[in-house]
Design a protein around this motif. Structure first.
Motif, PDB file in Angstrom:
ATOM      1  N   GLU A   1      28.315  51.114  25.546  1.00  0.00           N
ATOM      2  CA  GLU A   1      28.197  50.569  24.195  1.00  0.00           C
ATOM      3  C   GLU A   1      26.964  49.694  24.036  1.00  0.00           C
ATOM      4  N   LYS A   2      26.335  49.347  25.150  1.00  0.00           N
ATOM      5  CA  LYS A   2      25.151  48.494  25.106  1.00  0.00           C
ATOM      6  C   LYS A   2      25.433  47.125  24.474  1.00  0.00           C
ATOM      7  N   TYR A   3      26.675  46.663  24.593  1.00  0.00           N
ATOM      8  CA  TYR A   3      26.904  45.282  24.199  1.00  0.00           C
ATOM      9  C   TYR A   3      27.547  44.546  25.363  1.00  0.00           C
ATOM     10  N   VAL A   4      27.465  43.279  25.303  1.00  0.00           N
ATOM     11  CA  VAL A   4      27.895  42.500  26.454  1.00  0.00           C
ATOM     12  C   VAL A   4      28.678  41.288  25.968  1.00  0.00           C
ATOM     13  N   GLY A   5      29.732  40.984  26.683  1.00  0.00           N
ATOM     14  CA  GLY A   5      30.527  39.802  26.380  1.00  0.00           C
ATOM     15  C   GLY A   5      30.970  39.185  27.688  1.00  0.00           C
ATOM     16  N   LYS A   6      31.819  38.155  27.556  1.00  0.00           N
ATOM     17  CA  LYS A   6      32.296  37.467  28.753  1.00  0.00           C
ATOM     18  C   LYS A   6      33.048  38.419  29.681  1.00  0.00           C
ATOM     19  N   ALA A   7      33.658  39.480  29.085  1.00  0.00           N
ATOM     20  CA  ALA A   7      34.461  40.429  29.874  1.00  0.00           C
ATOM     21  C   ALA A   7      33.646  41.107  30.975  1.00  0.00           C
ATOM     22  N   CYS A   8      32.319  41.152  30.837  1.00  0.00           N
ATOM     23  CA  CYS A   8      31.520  41.801  31.883  1.00  0.00           C
ATOM     24  C   CYS A   8      31.517  40.976  33.173  1.00  0.00           C
ATOM     25  N   ASP A   9      31.596  39.657  33.052  1.00  0.00           N
ATOM     26  CA  ASP A   9      31.699  38.821  34.259  1.00  0.00           C
ATOM     27  C   ASP A   9      33.073  38.973  34.920  1.00  0.00           C
ATOM     28  N   ILE A  10      34.107  39.246  34.095  1.00  0.00           N
ATOM     29  CA  ILE A  10      35.455  39.481  34.634  1.00  0.00           C
ATOM     30  C   ILE A  10      35.468  40.786  35.433  1.00  0.00           C
ATOM     31  N   TRP A  11      34.805  41.810  34.865  1.00  0.00           N
ATOM     32  CA  TRP A  11      34.684  43.086  35.571  1.00  0.00           C
ATOM     33  C   TRP A  11      34.055  42.858  36.956  1.00  0.00           C
ATOM     34  N   ALA A  12      32.947  42.120  36.963  1.00  0.00           N
ATOM     35  CA  ALA A  12      32.249  41.849  38.226  1.00  0.00           C
ATOM     36  C   ALA A  12      33.137  41.045  39.182  1.00  0.00           C
ATOM     37  N   PHE A  13      33.954  40.155  38.617  1.00  0.00           N
ATOM     38  CA  PHE A  13      34.912  39.389  39.430  1.00  0.00           C
ATOM     39  C   PHE A  13      35.909  40.344  40.115  1.00  0.00           C
ATOM     40  N   GLY A  14      36.341  41.367  39.387  1.00  0.00           N
ATOM     41  CA  GLY A  14      37.220  42.399  39.962  1.00  0.00           C
ATOM     42  C   GLY A  14      36.531  43.122  41.114  1.00  0.00           C
ATOM     43  N   CYS A  15      35.246  43.433  40.913  1.00  0.00           N
ATOM     44  CA  CYS A  15      34.463  44.093  41.973  1.00  0.00           C
ATOM     45  C   CYS A  15      34.383  43.204  43.210  1.00  0.00           C
ATOM     46  N   LEU A  16      34.227  41.899  42.987  1.00  0.00           N
ATOM     47  CA  LEU A  16      34.157  40.935  44.104  1.00  0.00           C
ATOM     48  C   LEU A  16      35.453  40.909  44.893  1.00  0.00           C
ATOM     49  N   ILE A  17      36.578  40.796  44.178  1.00  0.00           N
ATOM     50  CA  ILE A  17      37.886  40.755  44.851  1.00  0.00           C
ATOM     51  C   ILE A  17      38.095  42.028  45.666  1.00  0.00           C
ATOM     52  N   TYR A  18      37.794  43.163  45.030  1.00  0.00           N
ATOM     53  CA  TYR A  18      37.929  44.444  45.730  1.00  0.00           C
ATOM     54  C   TYR A  18      37.131  44.431  47.033  1.00  0.00           C
ATOM     55  N   GLN A  19      35.887  43.988  46.938  1.00  0.00           N
ATOM     56  CA  GLN A  19      34.979  44.011  48.088  1.00  0.00           C
ATOM     57  C   GLN A  19      35.387  43.025  49.192  1.00  0.00           C
ATOM     58  N   MET A  20      35.913  41.873  48.785  1.00  0.00           N
ATOM     59  CA  MET A  20      36.378  40.908  49.790  1.00  0.00           C
ATOM     60  C   MET A  20      37.528  41.486  50.608  1.00  0.00           C
TER      61      MET A  20
END
Ligand code: ADE
Length: 314
Positions: A214-233
């Motif tokens: 969608e080429k838009y960005v909100g706070k939810a994109c940092d939450i997505w990345a947080f999910g990626c972090l938890i997964y990776q840990m």
């Protein structure tokens, strides 16, 4: 000039002489006040070196940016964003603190907290994967820091294990605000939920599907990345991984990931609620705080998050 430098970096000394006349001397820190040590990291347009204050002996991480390169590569805007966001956010324990900024003919200097235990990335690499107590300990701190960033009208946009530093006390400190988005308050004095994205895309493995689609960005994109972090840990490797960025993006947009063997059920549940394509359906920070995985965390008490001893990694 192009390199305005106001505030932050001045040391003020006040002396009163025998006649009762008070003099205030403003001394700007400069590169001469530091002894340089080893290189801590290298970015695309900056180098971070260990630096020790000659008078106090305190260690810092000094980020050195080459002016000519920044102008030639049109990065002036990003350097200013980094300085402004750090000034806005760096009172929080979970954010790298900016102590001084100064410049000389060639370079700009950011004097930052030295996080002696390096990047979370290195910890994950070293231990392969983390035990559940450690994941909870680090991820609670990361979530609290992201909450603070968002509450202050900033979206980080490049949350990843390389940008989560670990200090001497094994507390996390988020760094690298060069690609952050500063939100403007609307007529109601509130920060908007979404803003149109520029051409910026973070790091492939941690990019949210809405930024790709969608080429838009909100706070939810940092939450997505947080999910990626938890997964990776937990797994020791990124959730969305492929031989090139394009294939990574395809996996993200199709939610094409799998839990590794032994991935704890309770964390699977949380990650599934984060890896939701539509940002408006994605779990929010207050909801994550209420999730079973964080049941033992008292979020209203900063000491419960930041004041406890780190679990033994292994
Ligand atoms: N690498 C990049 N920034 C750093 C910092 N502030 N402390 C330690 N290592 C770093």
């Amino acid at each position: 000039s192009e390199w305005q430098d106001r505030g932050a970096a001045k040391i003020v000394t006040t002396t009163t002489d025998e006649n009762g006349i008070t003099r205030t001397t403003v001394v700007k820190k400069s590169i001469k006040d530091f002894v340089m040590g080893k290189t801590l990291g290298e970015g695309s347009y900056s180098t971070v070196v260990l630096a020790k204050d000659k008078s106090t002996k305190k260690k810092y991480a000094m980020k050195i940016l080459d002016k000519r390169y920044i102008v030639n590569e049109k990065k002036v805007k990003y350097v200013n964003i980094e300085k402004h966001t750090l000034n806005r956010l760096s009172k929080h324990v979970g954010i790298i603190h900016l102590f001084y900024t100064f410049q000389d003919e060639q370079s700009l200097y950011f004097v930052l907290d030295y996080a002696s235990n390096g990047e979370l990335y290195t910890l994950i690499k070293k231990y392969g994967s983390m035990d559940l107590d450690s994941v909870k300990y680090y991820s609670a701190q990361i979530l609290d820091a992201i909450r603070y960033i968002h509450d202050n009208g900033v979206i980080h946009r490049d949350i990843k294990p390389e940008n989560i530093l670990v200090n001497e006390q094994m507390k996390i400190q988020i760094t690298d605000f060069g690609t952050a988005k500063l939100l403007e308050k609307n007529e109601n004095g509130e920060y908007p939920t979404n803003v149109r994205a520029t051409s910026f895309v973070g790091t492939a493995e941690y990019v949210s599907p809405e930024l790709l689609n969608e080429k838009y960005v909100g706070k939810a994109c940092d939450i997505w990345a947080f999910g990626c972090l938890i997964y990776q840990m937990i797994s020791g490797k990124p959730a969305f991984k492929a031989t090139n960025d394009y294939l990574v993006f395809q996996k993200i947009c199709k939610l094409n990931y799998a839990f590794t063997a032994g991935f704890p059920t309770i964390v699977r549940d949380l990650v599934k609620r984060i890896f939701v394509l539509k940002p408006s359906n994605r779990i929010t920070i207050p909801e994550i705080q209420k999730h079973m995985f964080f049941e033992s965390i008292e979020w209203s008490d900063p000491d419960a998050i930041w004041g406890t001893d780190p679990p033994e990694l292994g």
